[in-house]
Structure formats: C-alpha cells, structure tokens
Motif scaffolding. Structure first.
Motif, PDB file in Angstrom:
ATOM      1  N   UNK B   9      27.041 -23.862 -34.959  1.00 52.98           N
ATOM      2  CA  UNK B   9      27.811 -24.563 -35.960  1.00 52.98           C
ATOM      3  C   UNK B   9      28.213 -26.104 -34.725  1.00 52.98           C
ATOM      4  N   UNK B  10      28.203 -25.731 -33.319  1.00 51.21           N
ATOM      5  CA  UNK B  10      28.418 -26.906 -32.115  1.00 51.21           C
ATOM      6  C   UNK B  10      27.887 -26.671 -31.234  1.00 51.21           C
ATOM      7  N   UNK B  13      26.955 -30.112 -28.996  1.00 50.21           N
ATOM      8  CA  UNK B  13      28.001 -29.846 -28.284  1.00 50.21           C
ATOM      9  C   UNK B  13      27.284 -28.893 -27.010  1.00 50.21           C
ATOM     10  N   UNK B  17      26.458 -30.438 -23.469  1.00 54.64           N
ATOM     11  CA  UNK B  17      27.270 -30.288 -21.665  1.00 54.64           C
ATOM     12  C   UNK B  17      26.570 -29.235 -21.180  1.00 54.64           C
ATOM     13  N   UNK B  21      26.226 -31.146 -17.174  1.00 48.45           N
ATOM     14  CA  UNK B  21      26.289 -30.178 -16.013  1.00 48.45           C
ATOM     15  C   UNK B  21      24.610 -29.723 -15.431  1.00 48.45           C
ATOM     16  N   UNK B  24      24.533 -32.934 -13.610  1.00 44.84           N
ATOM     17  CA  UNK B  24      25.171 -32.816 -12.288  1.00 44.84           C
ATOM     18  C   UNK B  24      24.752 -32.593 -10.977  1.00 44.84           C
TER      19      UNK B  24
ATOM     20  N   UNK C  94      30.000 -26.586 -11.506  1.00 38.02           N
ATOM     21  CA  UNK C  94      28.902 -27.292 -12.770  1.00 38.02           C
ATOM     22  C   UNK C  94      29.288 -25.830 -13.518  1.00 38.02           C
ATOM     23  N   UNK C  97      33.030 -26.312 -14.859  1.00 36.89           N
ATOM     24  CA  UNK C  97      33.577 -27.945 -15.385  1.00 36.89           C
ATOM     25  C   UNK C  97      32.712 -27.822 -17.202  1.00 36.89           C
ATOM     26  N   UNK C  98      31.745 -26.684 -17.037  1.00 29.45           N
ATOM     27  CA  UNK C  98      30.662 -26.540 -18.367  1.00 29.45           C
ATOM     28  C   UNK C  98      31.428 -25.963 -19.211  1.00 29.45           C
ATOM     29  N   UNK C 101      34.594 -27.784 -20.557  1.00 24.24           N
ATOM     30  CA  UNK C 101      34.541 -29.218 -21.295  1.00 24.24           C
ATOM     31  C   UNK C 101      33.865 -28.141 -22.854  1.00 24.24           C
ATOM     32  N   UNK C 102      33.213 -27.189 -23.037  1.00 25.28           N
ATOM     33  CA  UNK C 102      32.804 -26.426 -23.696  1.00 25.28           C
ATOM     34  C   UNK C 102      34.316 -25.424 -24.787  1.00 25.28           C
ATOM     35  N   UNK C 105      35.119 -28.318 -26.518  1.00 24.58           N
ATOM     36  CA  UNK C 105      34.621 -28.513 -27.934  1.00 24.58           C
ATOM     37  C   UNK C 105      34.115 -28.119 -28.638  1.00 24.58           C
ATOM     38  N   UNK C 106      34.779 -27.013 -28.338  1.00 25.67           N
ATOM     39  CA  UNK C 106      34.861 -26.398 -29.917  1.00 25.67           C
ATOM     40  C   UNK C 106      36.309 -27.147 -30.450  1.00 25.67           C
ATOM     41  N   UNK C 108      36.650 -30.147 -31.407  1.00 26.10           N
ATOM     42  CA  UNK C 108      36.159 -31.715 -31.904  1.00 26.10           C
ATOM     43  C   UNK C 108      35.844 -31.163 -33.083  1.00 26.10           C
ATOM     44  N   UNK C 109      35.341 -32.200 -34.095  1.00 30.24           N
ATOM     45  CA  UNK C 109      35.414 -31.481 -35.341  1.00 30.24           C
ATOM     46  C   UNK C 109      34.247 -31.010 -35.111  1.00 30.24           C
ATOM     47  N   UNK C 110      33.373 -30.519 -36.400  1.00 26.22           N
ATOM     48  CA  UNK C 110      32.219 -29.566 -36.450  1.00 26.22           C
ATOM     49  C   UNK C 110      31.508 -30.690 -36.937  1.00 26.22           C
TER      50      UNK C 110
END
Lengths: 140, 134, 197
Positions: B9-10, B13, B17, B21, B24, C94, C97-98, C101-102, C105-106, C108-110
C-alpha cells in the motif's frame, strides 16, 4: 545511414503532420491533454527530425539562429505583455477578465494567448538547445 | 501478511525513495560528469513520481471534466506543478551538459578525479595563448 | 485493482532500470537507459491519471533530453574512466538516509486515499469552480494558465534563461575566438612598436 531513402522520404512525409499535430495540441489544450509546453516540444521535434536526416544547415535555412533567438524572447514578451495589457485595462496583473464582455470568453482568450507565448518560448528554446549542441565546433 | 500489505500500500513511496537514493548515490560516488547528470535527472524524476502519486485518488480519473456530477477526479494541482517542472528540468539539464562539453574542451577530461588534480594553467586555452605569445 | 498492479509493476521496472544505470560504464548505454526510464515514468503518469504530465514527459524527457545527451556525447569520451569514489561510504550513507525516509513515508496518507489532506482544500475548488467560470473542461490548463499564471510565467522565464545560457556557452565560441584574435593582434603590434623603438 543518412543516405538511406527510407529515412529521407519518411521524414519528409512526417514533417508536416507533426507540425499540424503540434498546433492541434497547442490550440486544443483547453479540451484535452495538451498545451503550450507539449506543443512547443512537438513542433521542435519535427525540426529536429528533419535536421537529423538532412543535416543542420538545411534546417538553419528555414529557421535561422537569429529567428530562434527572437522567438525565444517573443514568447516571454507575449506572456508578460498579456499581464501588462490587463493592467492597462484596469485589472490586476494577469487577470484576463477585462478582455471581453463575458468572463468565460475573456478567460478563454487570455488562456489561449498565454499558452501561445509558452509554446513559442518552449519551441524556440528546445530547437535552440539542439542547434547549440549539434552545431558546436570544439577547438582542437 | 500485514507486512506485505503495508509495503504494497506504500509501494510507490518506498520505490520513489529507493530511486531517489540511487540518484544520490550516482551523484556522490561516480566520477563521470555525464553519469552524474543522469543521476541528477533520476533524482529529479523520482520527485515527480512522488508528487503525482500524492495526487492520485483511487478509482478517480484524469482531471478533464466529463460533465456528469458523480465522477471522481484526481488532484490537478500536482499535475500543474510537475508539468512545468519537467520542461524546466530538461532546460537546466541542458545547461549542465553545455558546461560539461566546455569543460571537456578546455581540460580534455570529464572525470572529477582528473580535473581536481589539474590547475588553471593546464587549460588548453592557456596553452594556446602561451604559444601565440612565444 | 488492475491499475494498482500495473502501477506496482511499472515502478518496479523503474527500480530495475536504475540498478542497471548504476552498474553500467558505457555512457551511450546509460543515456539510452535514461530514455527508457523517462518513457516508463510517462507510462506511470498515465496510470496515475496525470495525462498532461505523461504527455510532457514522453515528449521532453525521453525525446529531447535523450537527443541532447547524445548530441553532447559526440564531443565527449564514451567510457567512464575511473572507479567509483568511496563506494561503501556513500552506499551506507544512502541506505541510512533512505531507511529514515521510508520510516517517515509510512506516516504519509495511504496511496490513493480520497480523504488525504491534499485533496480536501484547494483541488475541490478548482474542480467545482472552474467549469462555470471558464467553460474549459481541462482543469490542468485552467490552473496552469489562469489560477497560477504567475507561476507559469516564472517557469517560462527560467526555460528562456536556461536556453540563453546554453546558447552563450556553446555558440559563443566565435566571440571568444574574436577576442583571442584581438589579443594576438595587440601582442604583435606591441612587439613591432618595441622593435621600432
């Protein structure tokens, strides 16, 4: 590969329709996907196709460097000038409402003019970029 | 099972990412300027995909009005922002490419390691000027 | 449901393409793969209902951008010469940082949630209000050219400036040649005047 007749004939046949398609995208952008950004790129792509097959010099004859640079500036001027025109009519900058009596007509007119400016600039910049890279002569 | 559901579901996103990366990593670790530019454009378009994913409404359709009142439309605002950003991105990428071409003309290399070991006097233009003076 | 799985597949394809871009050393192959990357991204945009964006990405990203890269490669060496610098350090940076960010990201709205905050404020107004005002069905064009005309003006100026920059950088060689010639002439006249003296 350039002397291959297939490429020459196909690019000659396609040149016109690509430009007509670009104009369709430009002026039909209100009703479907499209608009100035895409149309400019598509029209530039027609010239680039022609340049790839027939060489840069022949395209420069119909679209010289100087003309490209003038079109680049002209597009920005059309866009910014629309804003100035709406100030002259007594409205805010880039407010299209005084251009016609009904608001939807005015907005339609303003959007078409502004998209034309966008299309001109994007077309000229994309073609100018191609000219600059393809016509570059490094000093050896 | 719930972990798989969470990831799926994600998924957009997470993948965005990962792409970001990867871009980057290319920019940091590779020496070649062309590859750095490609990495930069990967980074850039990962952000585009992120925006568009945020604008998606499930069982929605493209924001071109159909006239019937019960149609669900996706969010048009990210589309507008990204539409212009793509064209600007290509134009700025071309600017970077032009710089790379000029660097290669002057120093005969587009590798960062080689360029860092050079001095300004090593430029081909400087040599030319010296020759003409002699 | 089909849309969702197509999306999952295409995004996974992007990740695979990026992996190969990292691995490869031949610049032409990298440029070709970045063209493929743009085309796949355009397909993703179609699937996510962003038809205008997909149109632009297909024309600009995979068309013009690839051609510009290939045109520039004419003047450049075609192989990457050196190894990657500090690969472990940058890879671990990387990954850290990734991961951060992940985890973020959880929160965030679906994906596709119609009640996400982004869909509740400005966008409904654009969709409901624009047809009675403009009589133009494409909301993207309305927002682009009318609601956010300033924004678009700025972007057009940026494109114009970037174009000018490239033209001055690459086509300006004739001008710099002229300057070199002038300098040489000056040097010669100086020398001759010294000899005369």
């Amino acid at each position: 590969m350039r002397d291959n007749p297939v490429f020459k004939i196909v690019s000659k046949i396609l040149f016109g329709p690509i430009i007509i398609y670009g104009l369709y995208v430009q002026f039909h952008g209100d009703y479907g996907p499209g608009g100035g950004f895409q149309a400019g790129v598509i029209v530039a792509a027609a010239y680039i196709l022609y340049a790839l097959i027939f060489g840069l010099e022949r395209v420069r004859k119909i679209m010289p460097n100087l003309v490209i640079q003038y079109i680049m500036a002209l597009g920005v001027l059309v866009f910014a000038g629309t804003g100035i025109a709406s100030i002259a009519f007594g409205a805010n900058y880039l407010d299209y409402s005084p251009f016609a009596d009904k608001i939807y007509k005015a907005q339609h007119l303003g959007i078409i003019i502004v998209e034309l400016g966008v299309g001109l600039t994007v077309f000229a910049v994309m073609l100018g970029l191609f000219y600059a890279f393809a016509g570059f002569k490094p000093k050896k | 099972m719930s972990v798989i559901y969470l990831i799926l579901s994600n998924w957009n996103f997470i993948a965005v990412i990962m792409l970001m990366m990867a871009g980057l990593y290319i920019v940091i670790s590779n020496q070649n300027f062309i590859k750095k530019l490609v990495g930069l454009s990967i980074f850039q378009s990962s952000v585009f995909i992120f925006y568009i994913s945020l604008g998606k409404v499930s069982s929605g359709t493209a924001p071109i009005l159909t006239g019937s009142p019960d149609t669900i439309y996706s969010n048009p605002l990210p589309h507008v922002l990204i539409l212009t950003a793509i064209v600007v991105g290509v134009a700025t990428n071309a600017l970077g490419l032009a710089l790379v071409v000029r660097i290669n003309e002057a120093f005969n290399s587009i590798e960062e390691k080689t360029l860092l070991s050079l001095k300004i006097e090593d430029s081909r233009h400087a040599y030319e000027k010296d020759d003409s003076v002699k | 449901m089909v849309e969702f799985w197509v999306n999952v597949f295409l995004v996974a394809l992007l990740v695979v393409i990026t992996f190969y871009i990292i691995r490869l050393k031949t610049l032409i192959a990298i440029v070709a793969l970045s063209g493929a990357y743009s085309l796949t991204a355009a397909a993703i945009f179609v699937n996510l209902d962003a038809v205008d964006v997909a149109f632009t990405e297909a024309a600009v990203g995979s068309g013009i951008s690839t051609i510009l890269f290939l045109a520039a490669l004419r003047y450049l060496p075609l192989e990457e010469a050196h190894q990657t610098r500090y690969p472990r350090l940058s890879l671990s940076l990387c990954i850290i940082v990734g991961l951060m960010l992940i985890i973020a990201a959880f929160e965030l709205p679906n994906f596709g949630d119609p009640n996400a905050p982004a869909h509740l404020h400005v966008a409904p107004r654009y969709i409901e209000e624009s047809y009675p005002l403009f009589h133009i069905p494409n909301v993207v064009t309305n927002v682009l050219a009318s609601y956010r005309g300033f924004d678009t003006l700025g972007e057009v100026v940026v494109v114009f400036t970037a174009g000018l920059g490239v033209i001055t950088l690459l086509a300006g060689s004739t001008l710099s040649m002229r300057f070199v010639k002038i300098e040489n002439d000056l040097d010669k006249t100086n020398k001759t005047s010294k000899e005369d003296a």
